[in-house]
Design a protein around this motif. Structure first.
Motif, PDB file in Angstrom:
ATOM      1  N   ASP A  14       0.792  -1.239   0.000  1.00 50.72           N
ATOM      2  CA  ASP A  14       0.000   0.000   0.000  1.00 50.72           C
ATOM      3  C   ASP A  14       0.822   1.287   0.000  1.00 50.72           C
ATOM      4  OD1 ASP A  14      -2.479  -0.949  -0.360  1.00 50.72           O
ATOM      5  OD2 ASP A  14      -3.049  -0.947   1.757  1.00 50.72           O
ATOM      6  N   GLY A  16       2.307   2.379  -2.532  1.00 55.05           N
ATOM      7  CA  GLY A  16       2.086   3.053  -3.819  1.00 55.05           C
ATOM      8  C   GLY A  16       2.825   2.458  -5.003  1.00 55.05           C
ATOM      9  N   LYS A  17       3.219   1.205  -4.868  1.00 49.40           N
ATOM     10  CA  LYS A  17       3.993   0.570  -5.944  1.00 49.40           C
ATOM     11  C   LYS A  17       3.234   0.568  -7.274  1.00 49.40           C
ATOM     12  CE  LYS A  17       4.388  -3.812  -5.973  1.00 49.40           C
ATOM     13  NZ  LYS A  17       4.680  -5.224  -5.926  1.00 49.40           N
ATOM     14  N   SER A  18       2.003   0.059  -7.261  1.00 51.15           N
ATOM     15  CA  SER A  18       1.249  -0.043  -8.512  1.00 51.15           C
ATOM     16  C   SER A  18       0.941   1.333  -9.099  1.00 51.15           C
ATOM     17  CB  SER A  18      -0.079  -0.781  -8.294  1.00 51.15           C
ATOM     18  OG  SER A  18       0.148  -1.997  -7.658  1.00 51.15           O
ATOM     19  N   THR A  19       0.600   2.272  -8.236  1.00 50.66           N
ATOM     20  CA  THR A  19       0.268   3.616  -8.725  1.00 50.66           C
ATOM     21  C   THR A  19       1.489   4.259  -9.372  1.00 50.66           C
ATOM     22  OG1 THR A  19      -1.162   3.722  -6.784  1.00 50.66           O
ATOM     23  CG2 THR A  19      -0.944   5.729  -8.066  1.00 50.66           C
ATOM     24  N   GLY A  51      -6.068  -6.082  -3.747  1.00 54.96           N
ATOM     25  CA  GLY A  51      -5.090  -5.005  -3.765  1.00 54.96           C
ATOM     26  C   GLY A  51      -3.680  -5.530  -3.545  1.00 54.96           C
ATOM     27  N   ASN A 130       7.225   8.696  -1.324  1.00 51.55           N
ATOM     28  CA  ASN A 130       5.953   8.816  -2.049  1.00 51.55           C
ATOM     29  C   ASN A 130       4.860   9.430  -1.168  1.00 51.55           C
ATOM     30  OD1 ASN A 130       4.230   8.452  -4.283  1.00 51.55           O
ATOM     31  ND2 ASN A 130       3.471   6.515  -3.465  1.00 51.55           N
ATOM     32  N   LYS A 131       3.811   9.869  -1.814  1.00 48.80           N
ATOM     33  CA  LYS A 131       2.612  10.422  -1.144  1.00 48.80           C
ATOM     34  C   LYS A 131       2.912  11.722  -0.383  1.00 48.80           C
ATOM     35  CE  LYS A 131       0.553   5.845  -0.485  1.00 48.80           C
ATOM     36  NZ  LYS A 131      -0.453   5.057   0.211  1.00 48.80           N
ATOM     37  N   ASP A 133       1.970  14.425  -1.157  1.00 43.59           N
ATOM     38  CA  ASP A 133       0.786  15.283  -1.254  1.00 43.59           C
ATOM     39  C   ASP A 133      -0.172  15.088  -0.076  1.00 43.59           C
ATOM     40  OD1 ASP A 133      -1.661  13.314  -2.471  1.00 43.59           O
ATOM     41  OD2 ASP A 133       0.381  12.604  -2.701  1.00 43.59           O
ATOM     42  N   LEU A 134      -0.009  14.003   0.666  1.00 44.59           N
ATOM     43  CA  LEU A 134      -0.943  13.737   1.766  1.00 44.59           C
ATOM     44  C   LEU A 134      -0.787  14.769   2.877  1.00 44.59           C
ATOM     45  CD1 LEU A 134      -0.766   9.871   2.425  1.00 44.59           C
ATOM     46  CD2 LEU A 134      -2.686  11.173   1.459  1.00 44.59           C
ATOM     47  N   SER A 161       4.920  12.125  -5.714  1.00 43.50           N
ATOM     48  CA  SER A 161       3.540  11.734  -5.492  1.00 43.50           C
ATOM     49  C   SER A 161       3.083  10.973  -6.728  1.00 43.50           C
ATOM     50  CB  SER A 161       2.641  12.955  -5.265  1.00 43.50           C
ATOM     51  OG  SER A 161       1.290  12.552  -5.385  1.00 43.50           O
ATOM     52  N   ALA A 162       2.831   9.713  -6.544  1.00 46.12           N
ATOM     53  CA  ALA A 162       2.349   8.908  -7.663  1.00 46.12           C
ATOM     54  C   ALA A 162       0.944   9.351  -8.033  1.00 46.12           C
ATOM     55  CB  ALA A 162       2.366   7.433  -7.286  1.00 46.12           C
ATOM     56  N   LYS A 163       0.308  10.080  -7.123  1.00 42.39           N
ATOM     57  CA  LYS A 163      -1.049  10.543  -7.396  1.00 42.39           C
ATOM     58  C   LYS A 163      -1.042  11.784  -8.293  1.00 42.39           C
ATOM     59  CE  LYS A 163      -5.339  11.615  -5.039  1.00 42.39           C
ATOM     60  NZ  LYS A 163      -5.880  12.076  -3.759  1.00 42.39           N
TER      61      LYS A 163
HETATM   62  P1  GTP Z   1       0.019  -3.430  -3.360  1.00 47.15           P
HETATM   63  O1  GTP Z   1      -0.039  -3.599  -4.860  1.00 47.15           O
HETATM   64  O2  GTP Z   1      -1.247  -3.818  -2.695  1.00 47.15           O
HETATM   65  O3  GTP Z   1       1.278  -3.936  -2.744  1.00 47.15           O
HETATM   66  O4  GTP Z   1       0.029  -1.906  -3.022  1.00 47.15           O
HETATM   67  P2  GTP Z   1       0.873  -0.856  -3.750  1.00 47.15           P
HETATM   68  O5  GTP Z   1       2.114  -0.654  -2.987  1.00 47.15           O
HETATM   69  O6  GTP Z   1       0.934  -1.181  -5.191  1.00 47.15           O
HETATM   70  O7  GTP Z   1       0.007   0.426  -3.505  1.00 47.15           O
HETATM   71  P3  GTP Z   1      -1.000   1.097  -4.508  1.00 47.15           P
HETATM   72  O8  GTP Z   1      -0.298   1.663  -5.677  1.00 47.15           O
HETATM   73  O9  GTP Z   1      -2.137   0.191  -4.739  1.00 47.15           O
HETATM   74  O10 GTP Z   1      -1.428   2.312  -3.592  1.00 47.15           O
HETATM   75  C1  GTP Z   1      -2.063   2.141  -2.367  1.00 47.15           C
HETATM   76  C2  GTP Z   1      -3.015   3.292  -2.129  1.00 47.15           C
HETATM   77  O11 GTP Z   1      -2.292   4.510  -1.995  1.00 47.15           O
HETATM   78  C3  GTP Z   1      -3.986   3.502  -3.277  1.00 47.15           C
HETATM   79  O12 GTP Z   1      -5.230   3.840  -2.729  1.00 47.15           O
HETATM   80  C4  GTP Z   1      -3.393   4.667  -4.052  1.00 47.15           C
HETATM   81  O13 GTP Z   1      -4.366   5.421  -4.709  1.00 47.15           O
HETATM   82  C5  GTP Z   1      -2.734   5.469  -2.949  1.00 47.15           C
HETATM   83  N1  GTP Z   1      -1.586   6.226  -3.407  1.00 47.15           N
HETATM   84  C6  GTP Z   1      -0.519   5.781  -4.115  1.00 47.15           C
HETATM   85  N2  GTP Z   1       0.361   6.771  -4.330  1.00 47.15           N
HETATM   86  C7  GTP Z   1      -0.157   7.891  -3.768  1.00 47.15           C
HETATM   87  C8  GTP Z   1       0.305   9.242  -3.633  1.00 47.15           C
HETATM   88  O14 GTP Z   1       1.359   9.658  -4.096  1.00 47.15           O
HETATM   89  N3  GTP Z   1      -0.510  10.087  -2.948  1.00 47.15           N
HETATM   90  C9  GTP Z   1      -1.684   9.694  -2.418  1.00 47.15           C
HETATM   91  N4  GTP Z   1      -2.412  10.604  -1.775  1.00 47.15           N
HETATM   92  N5  GTP Z   1      -2.138   8.444  -2.517  1.00 47.15           N
HETATM   93  C10 GTP Z   1      -1.386   7.538  -3.170  1.00 47.15           C
END
Ligand code: GTP
Length: 597
Positions: A14, A16-19, A51, A130-131, A133-134, A161-163
C-alpha cells in the motif's frame, strides 16, 4: 546494452507501488489512452480485489532523453511474504530498485526485508518518498528515517507523489543516471534467468526471463538447467501490455518465451535457460525448489463431486506450480486431497479460485505446518508429518521437530510491551530490539511457524492498533513438544478436526475449540457432546443442547413470506455442511481453531 535499464519497485504493501508503476507507463507513453485502466499491472481479478500483486510480471518502456532512447524493463514483484522467493528472483533479474516509502507511514517491515534482498543482489537503490501530497505526510522525518536506513545523502531521496505526478521526471532521470546498464557477454552461450511464468490456457506456459549472456533466438533449441529438459523456443518476444514477438532477445534484455509447455510445473522460477547444444557452464545462482509451508485437506461438500474436484485441482496446478496435492481420505469427510500451500494467503486464493473458476464448493480442514517425527526405530529416520493423522503413536515417538521462522516486527515504541507479550504467548523468543528512530522499534523474534498460521496477523493488528508491520523468513527445524488433540462429536472422533499442538497450549486450545464448536454446530433433535482428547484422555467437554422448538415457531405462524425466507436461509446455510455420523458440521467449524480467543 548501454541503453537498457532493468529495475524493480520494492515497497511495503500500500505504499504506492502499482500507482507509481502506472505513472511511469504514462510518462513513457507505453500505454495508449484506450488501454488505460487503473492498476495496470494487477491484471488478475482476484489481485485487484485484494489489492495485492500476487504474480510478478514485467513490462518494457521506451524513454527518450536528449535524443537518446532508453529501454526500461520494469519487473514487478509480488507484495506478500508467501511469495518471497519469487520476489528474490525478480530482484535477481535487475540492476536497480526504486525503494518506495510512504511519507505518512515511513519504513515498514516489508520495506526492510525487500531492501535486504535487493542489497544482497547488489542492486542500486533509488529511494522515493511517495505520497508527499498527503496532509498527514511527514517528509522531513521520513527522509531522516530513509537516510538512516540506507546511509545515503538527503539529496538522494526523491520526493514524489504517484497521485499528482510530482517527482516522476526526476525518477526517470535517476533510473538512467543511477542504475547501471546491464553487463554480460553477448558472445557467450545463452544464460538467462527465469523470474516468472504465467499459464495461458491456449498457448501454454509463458516463461519470463532476463538474458545475462548470449542471446535467445526464435526457433532455438533451449534447455532448462534445473529440470534438464529441452524445448524449441517457438515464440520469443518483449512485453508491453501485450506481447511483441521478436526474432532475438540479447544479453541484458528481458522477454518471454513460449515453448508449448502445458504444465506450469515444468517451468521453475529461478531456473536457468541455456542453449541445448552449447550450454553454459555456470547456471544463475540462487535457484531453489519452493516448498509448501502450510498444509490442509480440501474436500468436496458433496462426496459425489470428488472426481470433479480432482479435475479442477489438476487444472489449477497447471497454472500454479506452487500448489501441491495428493489424495487422502478422512473417516469424517470421505475422499479429498491433502494440499500444500506457500502460506495462508495462498491457501485462501486456491480456495477462492476453486469456487469462482471451477464452481466447486469445498471444505477446508484445519491447516498445519509440516513436522518431522523421529521414532525409536533404528536407524533414526525422520518421518514427514503434514497431516495430524500421520503422527506416529506417542509410545513409539522419540521427538518431533517443527519449522521455525525469524520474525521481524516494526511498531511504535508505545506498543513494544504488548507486541512482546503476544510474541511470547506465541512461543517466540526475542533475539533483538533496535530503535530505528525515537518512536519506531524493530523487534526480532525466533518463532514457530505454526503460531503464525493461527490468527497471528489479526492479533498483532489488534494489540498494536494497526501500527505494526510484520515479515518473516524460515530458519530451519527445532525440537518441540507436540501432541495430537482429537475432537469427538457425539462420541465419534472427527479426524478432520484433529490438530497438532504444543503441549503447553493443548489444554487451553482444546477447551477453546470445544467452546467455539458449541457456538458453531447447529442444535439438533438430541444433545451433542463435544470433547477434546489427547489419546484416550478427555481434556475438555461442552454440550450442544437439543433443539426444543421448530425454528419457524418464533414467526408466530403469521407472516408466511418471512417464514419462507427463514427456511431458505437455512437451506443456504446447509450448503457448506457435512454430516459426520448424525451430526451436521458447518465449514466454519473446520477452521475454528484459527479463530479462537
Ligand atoms: P500493493 O499492490 O497492494 O502492494 O500496493 P501498492 O504498494 O501497489 O500500492 P497502490 O499503488 O495500490 O497504492 C495504495 C493506495 O495509496 C492507493 O489507494 C493509491 O491510490 C494510494 N496512493 C498511491 N500513491 C499515492 C500518492 O502519491 N498520494 C496519495 N495521496 N495516494 C497515493
Amino acid at each position: 546494452m548501454k541503453h537498457i535499464r532493468n529495475f524493480c519497485i520494492i515497497a511495503h504493501i500500500d505504499h504506492g507501488k502499482s500507482t507509481l508503476a502506472d505513472r511511469l507507463l504514462d510518462a513513457t507513453q507505453t500505454v495508449t489512452e484506450r488501454e488505460k485502466q487503473e492498476q495496470l499491472l494487477d491484471n488478475m481479478d482476484l489481485e485487484r480485489e485484494r489489492g495485492i500483486t500476487i504474480k510478478s510480471h514485467a513490462i518494457q518502456m521506451y524513454h527518450k532523453r536528449n535524443g537518446e532512447e532508453f529501454t526500461f524493463n520494469l519487473i514487478d514483484t509480488p507484495g506478500h511474504v508467501d511469495f518471497s522467493y519469487e520476489v528474490s528472483r525478480s530482484i535477481a533479474a535487475c540492476e536497480g530498485a526504486l525503494l518506495i516509502v510512504d511519507a505518512a507511514q515511513s519504513i515498514q517491515a516489508q520495506t526492510i526485508s525487500n531492501l535486504y534482498l535487493a542489497l544482497e543482489n547488489d542492486l542500486e537503490i533509488i529511494p522515493v518518498l511517495n505520497k508527499v501530497d498527503l496532509p498527514s505526510a511527514n517528509p522531513e522525518e521520513v527522509t531522516d528515517d530513509i537516510v538512516d536506513l540506507l546511509g545515503c545523502d538527503r539529496e538522494d531521496v526523491i520526493p514524489a507523489s504517484a497521485k499528482t505526478g510530482l517527482g516522476i521526471d526526476t525518477i526517470l532521470d535517476a533510473i538512467i543516471d543511477r542504475i547501471p546498464s546491464p553487463k554480460g557477454n553477448p558472445e557467450e552461450p545463452l544464460r538467462a534467468l527465469v523470474f516468472d511464468s504465467v499459464y495461458n490456457p491456449f498457448r501454454g506456459v509463458e516463461t519470463y526471463f532476463r538474458v545475462f549472456d548470449g542471446s535467445i533466438k526464435k526457433g532455438q533449441k533451449i534447455k532448462f538447467v534445473a529440470t534438464n529438459k529441452t524445448y524449441s523456443a517457438d515464440e520469443i518476444g518483449t512485453l508491453k501490455l501485450v506481447q511483441f514477438p521478436q526474432k532475438e532477445i540479447k544479453a541484458g534484455d528481458v522477454g518471454y518465451v513460449i515453448t508449448g509447455i502445458k504444465d506450469a510445473r515444468e517451468v521453475k522460477v529461478g531456473d536457468t535457460i541455456t542453449d541445448a547444444e552449447n550450454p553454459t557452464t555456470k547456471a544463475v545462482a540462487g535457484f531453489e525448489d519452493v516448498k509448501p509451508m502450510v498444509f490442509a485437506g480440501i474436500y468436496p461438500v458433496d462426496t459425489e463431486d470428488y472426481e470433479e474436484l480432482r479435475n479442477s485441482m489438476e487444472k489449477l496446478q497447471l497454472n500454479d506450480a506452487s500448489l501441491v496435492f495428493q489424495p487422502e481420505s478422512s473417516a469424517a469427510l470421505g475422499f479429498g486431497f491433502r494440499c500444500g500451500f506457500l502460506g495462508m494467503l495462498h491457501l485462501e486464493i486456491i480456495q477462492e479460485r476453486l469456487e469462482r473458476e471451477f464452481d466447486m464448493t469445498v471444505i477446508t480442514t484445519v491447516p498445519n505446518v509440516s513436522y518431522l517425527a523421529y521414532t525409536n526405530k533404528e536407524p533414526e529416520t525422520p518421518i514427514s508429518v503434514s497431516n495430524p493423522s500421520d503422527l506416529p503413536e506417542p509410545s513409539t515417538l522419540n521427538r518431533v521437530e517443527e519449522p521455525y521462522i525469524k520474525a521481524s516486527i516494526i511498531t511504535k515504541a508505545e506498543f513494544v510491551g504488548s507486541v512482546m507479550s503476544l510474541c511470547i504467548e506465541k512461543r517466540g523468543e526475542i533475539t533483538n530490539q533496535t530503535y530505528l528512530t525515537q518512536d519506531r522499534v524493530e523487534l526480532s523474534f525466533d518463532m514457530p511457524l505454526a503460531e503464525i498460521v493461527f490468527d497471528f496477523y489479526d492479533r498483532l493488528k489488534t494489540v498494536s492498533k494497526g501500527y505494526a508491520s510484520f515479515d518473516y523468513s524460515p530458519i530451519g527445524m527445532r525440537t518441540s513438544k507436540l501432541v495430537k488433540v482429537d475432537v469427538l462429536l457425539n462420541a465419534n472422533k472427527v479426524d478432520a478436526l484433529s490438530a497438532l499442538l504444543h503441549v503447553d497450549n493443548a489444554y487451553d486450545i482444546g477447551k477453546k475449540m470445544c467452546l467455539k464448536l458449541k457456538e458453531l454446530i447447529p442444535r439438533q433433535q438430541f444433545d451433542i457432546p463435544i470433547q477434546a482428547a489427547i489419546g484416550a484422555k478427555i481434556i475438555a467437554r461442552e454440550t450442544v443442547k437439543a433443539l426444543r422448538k421448530d425454528v419457524t415457531a418464533k414467526c408466530y405462524g403469521g407472516d408466511i413470506s418471512r417464514k419462507r425466507k427463514l427456511l431458505e436461509k437455512q437451506k443456504k446455510g446447509k450448503k457448506r455442511m457435512r454430516a459426520v455420523g448424525n451430526v451436521e458440521i458447518p465449514q466454519e467449524a473446520f477452521m475454528a481453531v484459527l479463530k479462537l480467543n
